[in-house]
Write an enzyme that holds these catalytic residues in place. Structure first.
Site, PDB file in Angstrom:
ATOM      1  N   CYS A 206     -33.494   8.539  20.668  1.00 18.35           N
ATOM      2  CA  CYS A 206     -33.740   7.351  19.803  1.00 18.35           C
ATOM      3  C   CYS A 206     -32.970   7.370  19.216  1.00 18.35           C
ATOM      4  O   CYS A 206     -32.174   6.294  18.346  1.00 18.35           O
ATOM      5  CB  CYS A 206     -34.277   6.816  18.777  1.00 18.35           C
ATOM      6  SG  CYS A 206     -34.988   7.652  17.524  1.00 18.35           S
TER       7      CYS A 206
ATOM      8  N   HIS B 121     -26.746  -8.832   4.426  1.00 16.02           N
ATOM      9  CA  HIS B 121     -27.658  -9.508   5.308  1.00 16.02           C
ATOM     10  C   HIS B 121     -26.503 -10.605   6.407  1.00 16.02           C
ATOM     11  O   HIS B 121     -26.362 -10.787   6.804  1.00 16.02           O
ATOM     12  CB  HIS B 121     -28.149 -10.956   4.130  1.00 16.02           C
ATOM     13  CG  HIS B 121     -29.010 -10.545   3.271  1.00 16.02           C
ATOM     14  ND1 HIS B 121     -29.454 -10.831   2.294  1.00 16.02           N
ATOM     15  CD2 HIS B 121     -29.910  -9.549   4.376  1.00 16.02           C
ATOM     16  CE1 HIS B 121     -30.924 -10.518   1.711  1.00 16.02           C
ATOM     17  NE2 HIS B 121     -31.112  -9.244   3.059  1.00 16.02           N
TER      18      HIS B 121
HETATM   19  C1  PEP Z   1     -31.785   8.448  13.440  1.00 14.72           C
HETATM   20  O1  PEP Z   1     -32.025   9.159  12.437  1.00 14.72           O
HETATM   21  O2  PEP Z   1     -30.945   9.070  14.544  1.00 14.72           O
HETATM   22  C2  PEP Z   1     -32.506   7.265  14.145  1.00 14.72           C
HETATM   23  C3  PEP Z   1     -32.627   6.908  14.971  1.00 14.72           C
HETATM   24  O3  PEP Z   1     -32.627   6.465  12.904  1.00 14.72           O
HETATM   25  P1  PEP Z   1     -31.936   5.582  11.945  1.00 14.72           P
HETATM   26  O4  PEP Z   1     -30.426   5.395  12.592  1.00 14.72           O
HETATM   27  O5  PEP Z   1     -32.366   4.454  11.770  1.00 14.72           O
HETATM   28  O6  PEP Z   1     -31.867   6.633  11.138  1.00 14.72           O
END
Ligand code: PEP
Ligand code: MG
Length: 589
Positions: free
Chosen positions: A505, A194
């Site tokens: 992403c 947290h």
């Molecule tokens: C990923 O795995 O590339 C992703 C964006 O998700 P996280 O980092 O939240 O696992």
């Protein structure tokens, strides 16, 4: 030469400054026995101390909500739960009643027992809660010992510095002033703790899990901290300090330049239109994301609602959070990822024994499909929030077509349960491509999805068999390894073949060299952590998609990620984007 320590990056950004140790120690509790006729007054004293501690925690929650945001404020809910934990209360009372010891001794023993149980559990979620327990223990004891509330002890007025300690208790984190606290370095901690979540929300670079090596840091040292790579340089050389200042100057320059083009689309030099969106860990980051020109949200990690909770988050709680972000981005896509819990993020309501290989275990969509009540709540909240804007749903960690088909069926059922039948599913449904299986079977998944989001963080660990959180194999964990680059190319081709909207992403889309590579491979939509937005937007405006396309084809037979990185850095240096052949990243503002 500076000495280097390695931990895990938990909040991006660089910081340079003197050391300041976190002084948040549990006071010494003396062993005082009591007479049988004092038992009830000790029980009462314990009750009063708990009540006062609860009062302070709710005040901290209100302050944090006001200062940072409502979800960050909720961090203090788990402390309130701990103060009211039936085992903690029962155990303390029985030490008072059966062992005839004073309330502070009884409570401290019980809190210590709880700490040992948590430490013995390999469960990441319980380990995350150690800093909360430390806070609670200190707070209740301070009241019993008549010391007042410990968070009032947070001192201000010292020179800006880097906090160093074992953990970052939420009470300290909530009151950090980013002007005075340049960075945080912890021997323990985790990304999900947290206090670390709060520091991240405040934009303070954090490195966690440095381990016992932290003890080699001395009071008079100066530290150069990199909150993305987890590297700490003790007493950096003049050249390193100069490099840091250069990065700061560049970041300032970049911000000013970007302010001038805020709101304008991010195009490459040769006129290729791209979309740069934001990755949000917490809803309140939407404000900064907008300010920095994010064209929507490519990844909204919904886990923050589940972490540290004893109960499944309610539909209403979720609806409010999702709607808030959707409304912050009128007319723009907001991509809500369904709960990616498991792996290293275990909410308390899962009641799970530790797994030997949590990243290969019960995680994300596997949990959601096994717990339909959890998943249905989320889908209902998402569909309702989608009425206020342009919400898309993204399913993480998909490894079978069946998972995608069942998700689609559940979404159809959700529409029916909300009385929204007739026009089919209106919310775009996407698959996160982050397992090798999803890459290989994109053609089979295509009929069930509207869009694809490439998750390079997990894909890298699963393709290269290198745990993303294990510093020992950090060198192997390379998202530009040829195996991955080939897969990225393949995902572009398959997505185009099936007419699927495609974005990235993973962290690679926040790395300048990574974005250069991805642009060359044909990616046009990037979702980047909020702090990385200015740098990536500027980079795109200074490169040519055509040139990068040619370059990537030329690099197709390179044998390693390092070679690729060198070639890309050279290209960027030639374009004047990066002054030296290494990734320059945003530094502490
Ligand atoms: C990923 O795995 O590339 C992703 C964006 O998700 P996280 O980092 O939240 O696992
Ligand atoms: Mg992932």
């Amino acid at each position: 030469m500076s000495r280097i320590l390695e931990g895990m990056g938990a909040s991006a950004g660089r910081a340079l400054g003197p050391v300041r140790w976190i002084d948040w120690n549990i006071p010494l509790v003396s062993h005082r026995t009591i007479n049988p006729d004092e038992v009830e007054s000790e029980v009462e004293r314990f009750g009063q101390a708990r009540a006062r501690a609860l009062e302070h925690v709710s005040r901290l929650q209100a302050e944090t909500t006001h200062r940072i945001g409502p979800f960050e404020g909720k961090v203090f809910e788990s402390q309130a739960m701990m103060i009211e934990d039936p085992d903690l209360i029962r155990g303390t009372l029985s030490y008072i009643r059966d062992n005839f010891v004073c309330a502070e001794r009884a409570f401290d023993w019980q809190a210590l027992e709880m700490r040992i149980r948590m430490q013995e559990s390999a469960h990441a979620m319980l380990v995350d809660r150690l800093a909360d327990l430390h806070d609670v223990r200190l707070r209740v004891l301070s009241h019993l010992l008549g010391h007042g509330d410990p968070s009032d002890l947070v001192t201000e007025g010292e020179e800006p510095s880097i906090l160093v300690g074992d953990e970052l208790p939420p009470s300290i984190a909530a009151r950090l002033d980013p002007e005075r606290v340049l960075g945080v370095v912890l021997s323990g901690g985790s990304r999900g703790a947290h206090g670390v979540i709060l520091a991240r929300a405040l934009g303070i670079p954090v490195v966690v899990a440095v381990g016992a090596a932290l003890e080699s840091i001395e009071d008079a040292d100066r530290l150069l901290v990199d909150g993305r790579t987890g590297e700490i340089r003790i007493n950096p050389s003049p050249q390193e300090v100069e490099g840091f200042h250069r990065a700061v100057a560049q970041a300032t320059h970049r911000r000013e330049a970007l302010q001038r083009v805020a709101g304008k689309p991010t195009k490459t030099m040769d006129g290729v239109h791209t979309v740069v969106q934001a990755n949000l860990d917490l809803p309140h980051e939407a404000v900064d994301a907008l300010r920095l020109g994010a064209e929507g949200v490519g990844l909204f990690r919904s886990e923050f609602l589940a972490i540290g909770r004893r109960e499944i988050p309610t539909e209403e709680d979720q609806f409010e959070a999702y709607q808030g972000v959707v409304e912050a981005f009128p007319g723009r896509e907001v991509t809500l990822r369904t709960f990616d819990i498991g792996g290293d993020k275990f909410p308390l309501f899962l009641h799970l024994p530790p797994e030997d290989n949590p990243y290969l275990g019960w995680r994300a969509i596997r949990i959601c499909l096994d717990m339909p009540e959890l998943f249905r709540n989320q889908l209902r909240a998402a569909v309702r929030a989608s009425e206020s804007g342009n919400l898309r749903l993204l399913i993480p960690f998909v490894s079978t077509v069946e998972e995608m088909r069942r998700s689609r069926d559940l979404l159809t059922e959700t529409y029916a349960s909300l009385g929204l039948t007739g026009s089919g599913i209106r919310i775009p449904l996407g698959v996160m491509v982050e397992t090798p299986a999803a890459v290989e079977t994109l053609d089979l998944l295509a009929p069930y999805v509207d869009f694809v989001s490439l998750g390079t963080n997990d894909l890298t660990q699963y393709v290269l068999a290198a745990d993303r959180g294990n510093a020992k194999v950090g060198k192997l964990y390379d998202p530009l390894h040829p195996a991955l680059v080939r897969m990225y190319r393949r995902v572009v081709k398959e997505s185009a073949r099936y007419g699927l909207d495609l974005s990235v992403c993973g962290e690679l889309s926040g790395d300048p060299l990574g974005v250069a590579a991805l642009l060359g491979l044909g990616y046009r939509k990037f979702s980047v952590s909020v702090r990385g937005l200015p740098e990536i937007r500027e980079l795109i405006r200074n490169v040519s998609a055509k040139e990068l396309g040619k370059l990537m084809r030329k690099l197709d037979r390179l044998e390693s990620g390092d070679e690729m990185r060198r070639a890309l850095a050279q290209y960027l240096a030639d374009r004047g984007v990066l002054p030296e052949p290494s990734p320059v990243e945003l530094s502490k503002e």
